[in-house]
Each structure stands twice: as C-alpha cells, then as structure tokens.
Design a protein around this motif. Sequence first.
Motif, mmCIF file in Angstrom:
data_model
loop_
_atom_site.group_PDB
_atom_site.id
_atom_site.type_symbol
_atom_site.label_atom_id
_atom_site.label_comp_id
_atom_site.label_asym_id
_atom_site.label_seq_id
_atom_site.Cartn_x
_atom_site.Cartn_y
_atom_site.Cartn_z
ATOM 1 N N UNK A 1 -8.148 -11.891 -7.043
ATOM 2 C CA UNK A 1 -9.577 -11.632 -7.208
ATOM 3 C C UNK A 1 -10.411 -12.905 -7.086
ATOM 4 N N UNK A 2 -9.861 -14.048 -7.498
ATOM 5 C CA UNK A 2 -10.641 -15.280 -7.403
ATOM 6 C C UNK A 2 -10.846 -15.719 -5.954
ATOM 7 N N UNK A 3 -10.024 -15.209 -5.039
ATOM 8 C CA UNK A 3 -10.208 -15.542 -3.627
ATOM 9 C C UNK A 3 -11.212 -14.622 -2.949
ATOM 10 N N UNK A 4 -11.532 -13.499 -3.566
ATOM 11 C CA UNK A 4 -12.403 -12.499 -2.933
ATOM 12 C C UNK A 4 -13.876 -12.730 -3.239
ATOM 13 N N UNK B 1 -16.022 -16.406 3.273
ATOM 14 C CA UNK B 1 -14.933 -16.580 4.233
ATOM 15 C C UNK B 1 -13.744 -15.694 3.916
ATOM 16 N N UNK B 2 -13.412 -15.589 2.633
ATOM 17 C CA UNK B 2 -12.302 -14.723 2.230
ATOM 18 C C UNK B 2 -12.652 -13.250 2.427
ATOM 19 N N UNK B 3 -13.900 -12.881 2.128
ATOM 20 C CA UNK B 3 -14.324 -11.494 2.354
ATOM 21 C C UNK B 3 -14.262 -11.149 3.840
ATOM 22 N N UNK B 4 -14.656 -12.088 4.684
ATOM 23 C CA UNK B 4 -14.548 -11.875 6.136
ATOM 24 C C UNK B 4 -13.097 -11.653 6.538
ATOM 25 N N UNK B 5 -12.190 -12.452 5.973
ATOM 26 C CA UNK B 5 -10.767 -12.345 6.303
ATOM 27 C C UNK B 5 -10.185 -11.010 5.830
ATOM 28 N N UNK B 6 -10.559 -10.573 4.626
ATOM 29 C CA UNK B 6 -10.082 -9.288 4.111
ATOM 30 C C UNK B 6 -10.553 -8.162 5.021
ATOM 31 N N UNK B 7 -11.830 -8.181 5.387
ATOM 32 C CA UNK B 7 -12.383 -7.155 6.274
ATOM 33 C C UNK B 7 -11.646 -7.140 7.611
ATOM 34 N N UNK B 8 -11.387 -8.308 8.155
ATOM 35 C CA UNK B 8 -10.683 -8.399 9.441
ATOM 36 C C UNK B 8 -9.260 -7.843 9.337
ATOM 37 N N UNK B 9 -8.535 -8.201 8.269
ATOM 38 C CA UNK B 9 -7.169 -7.718 8.087
ATOM 39 C C UNK B 9 -7.120 -6.198 7.944
ATOM 40 N N UNK B 10 -8.081 -5.636 7.217
ATOM 41 C CA UNK B 10 -8.125 -4.182 7.046
ATOM 42 C C UNK B 10 -8.429 -3.511 8.379
ATOM 43 N N UNK B 11 -9.376 -4.055 9.132
ATOM 44 C CA UNK B 11 -9.703 -3.475 10.440
ATOM 45 C C UNK B 11 -8.495 -3.499 11.375
ATOM 46 N N UNK C 1 -5.619 5.537 5.496
ATOM 47 C CA UNK C 1 -6.215 4.896 4.324
ATOM 48 C C UNK C 1 -5.847 3.420 4.319
ATOM 49 N N UNK C 2 -6.685 2.619 3.676
ATOM 50 C CA UNK C 2 -6.373 1.216 3.426
ATOM 51 C C UNK C 2 -6.653 0.946 1.945
ATOM 52 N N UNK C 3 -5.727 0.281 1.289
ATOM 53 C CA UNK C 3 -5.872 -0.049 -0.123
ATOM 54 C C UNK C 3 -5.826 -1.564 -0.263
ATOM 55 N N UNK C 4 -6.880 -2.134 -0.855
ATOM 56 C CA UNK C 4 -6.924 -3.566 -1.121
ATOM 57 C C UNK C 4 -6.734 -3.744 -2.619
ATOM 58 N N UNK C 5 -5.659 -4.436 -2.998
ATOM 59 C CA UNK C 5 -5.362 -4.713 -4.396
ATOM 60 C C UNK C 5 -5.893 -6.095 -4.739
ATOM 61 N N UNK C 6 -6.611 -6.210 -5.863
ATOM 62 C CA UNK C 6 -7.227 -7.461 -6.279
ATOM 63 C C UNK C 6 -6.777 -7.811 -7.698
ATOM 64 N N UNK D 1 -18.120 -11.393 -11.590
ATOM 65 C CA UNK D 1 -17.076 -10.366 -11.624
ATOM 66 C C UNK D 1 -17.270 -9.344 -10.507
ATOM 67 N N UNK D 2 -17.723 -9.792 -9.346
ATOM 68 C CA UNK D 2 -18.091 -8.849 -8.299
ATOM 69 C C UNK D 2 -17.136 -8.852 -7.112
ATOM 70 N N UNK D 3 -15.904 -9.262 -7.308
ATOM 71 C CA UNK D 3 -14.949 -9.270 -6.188
ATOM 72 C C UNK D 3 -14.759 -7.860 -5.642
ATOM 73 N N UNK D 4 -14.622 -6.883 -6.518
ATOM 74 C CA UNK D 4 -14.413 -5.505 -6.082
ATOM 75 C C UNK D 4 -15.632 -5.000 -5.316
ATOM 76 N N UNK D 5 -16.827 -5.279 -5.837
ATOM 77 C CA UNK D 5 -18.039 -4.831 -5.153
ATOM 78 C C UNK D 5 -18.190 -5.500 -3.791
ATOM 79 N N UNK D 6 -17.809 -6.776 -3.697
ATOM 80 C CA UNK D 6 -17.882 -7.484 -2.418
ATOM 81 C C UNK D 6 -16.964 -6.870 -1.375
ATOM 82 N N UNK D 7 -15.733 -6.552 -1.772
ATOM 83 C CA UNK D 7 -14.783 -5.929 -0.850
ATOM 84 C C UNK D 7 -15.255 -4.521 -0.490
ATOM 85 N N UNK D 8 -15.712 -3.767 -1.485
ATOM 86 C CA UNK D 8 -16.177 -2.396 -1.237
ATOM 87 C C UNK D 8 -17.360 -2.386 -0.265
#
Length: 173
Positions: A44-47, A51-61, A79-84, A120-127
């Motif tokens: 979660x601290x990386x999200x 730059x990390x949010x961009x990378x997560x989005x790219x990996x999911x795509x 489905x795609x599940x991102x665990x944080x 505490x917004x890592x989840x909201x950022x990924x969502x």
Amino acid sequence: MYTEGSGGEPSARKVDLAVVERPRRRSRYAELPQGVIEFKAVHSYEAHAQGHLNQIEKLVKVDVLKSMTWDSCVPGDVYAVVLLPHMNIVNERKLADHVMKGSDKIRLNDLLRQAGRVSDTAVQGVALRLAPLGPVRDGALDGGTEYGVHVTVSFVILGPVPIETFETLDRPL
C-alpha cells in the motif's frame, strides 16, 4: 489458454485463476475458461505515488488484454484483483526482524503517515485508475497481528470487464 503470441500465432499462456466447467470425459485439450481472474499485489505504501499508480494501471491493462484468446475472443468474464497489503508495527519488542524483510520501509511508512505526509487513499487511487476499465469494488481484510506487526489487506476488484474495454485498449507490442 491460448492467446496471441508473436507474429499473431497462438501461444500458450498461464492465467492466475481460470473458472472452467468440469469435462464429462478426459481430453487432451483444455476447455475454454468460463471466466478468468488475474491478481496483482502491491504494498500500500507504494500505491501513493503517481508513478506507481501508472505502473499498476499498466500491469492490469496488460493482464486484461492477455485474457483475450489468440483469435480475439473473450473467455467469459474477466476480472482483475489488486491486493494492497499494509503492515503496521504495533509492538517493537515483539518485532522479529529476521521474519520481517523490509521493516525499514514499514517504519518509514508509519513515520510519514504520522506526519501527515502519506494519506490512507491507496485503495481510492487504484480504484480511480481502474474505474474507466469497468465496474470496480473495494474493501479490506484484517489479517491479524503476529510478530508485532498488524496486517490489513485492502483490495480493488475490477470486473467483469466489458467487451467495449477490450475494443478500446491498445494491444501491447
């Protein structure tokens, strides 16, 4: 599952979790899955960083696109599940450094959180990043406390990914 490989040829691909119907008899060929679930795990601290949010989005795509078969069919629901996972040091005396690799990052994250520099917004950022791809749900699981560290696993679930998303995403080179 066979997806498009180099030169447009069919290429075998593993998926994290496939939902298949149990065949009535043995066959040399695997059934086409009725659904596919791809998982990603990011601390979660990386999200928090863009730059990390961009990378997560790219990996999911990339995972979503890889779910298409070699002849551009979508195998049921995707489905795609991102665990944080988030770790909090709750008892320094019980902290077992030999068990906790990366405890320095956890301490730094705790200090930044206490100073108000990490939200505490890592989840909201990924969502928010995944919402244009389809319906998104999120939540958290309490993992309990062991060796002086409390673990919470937040998650963001994307899916089922609509066919329109597959049509609009750029294929990886």
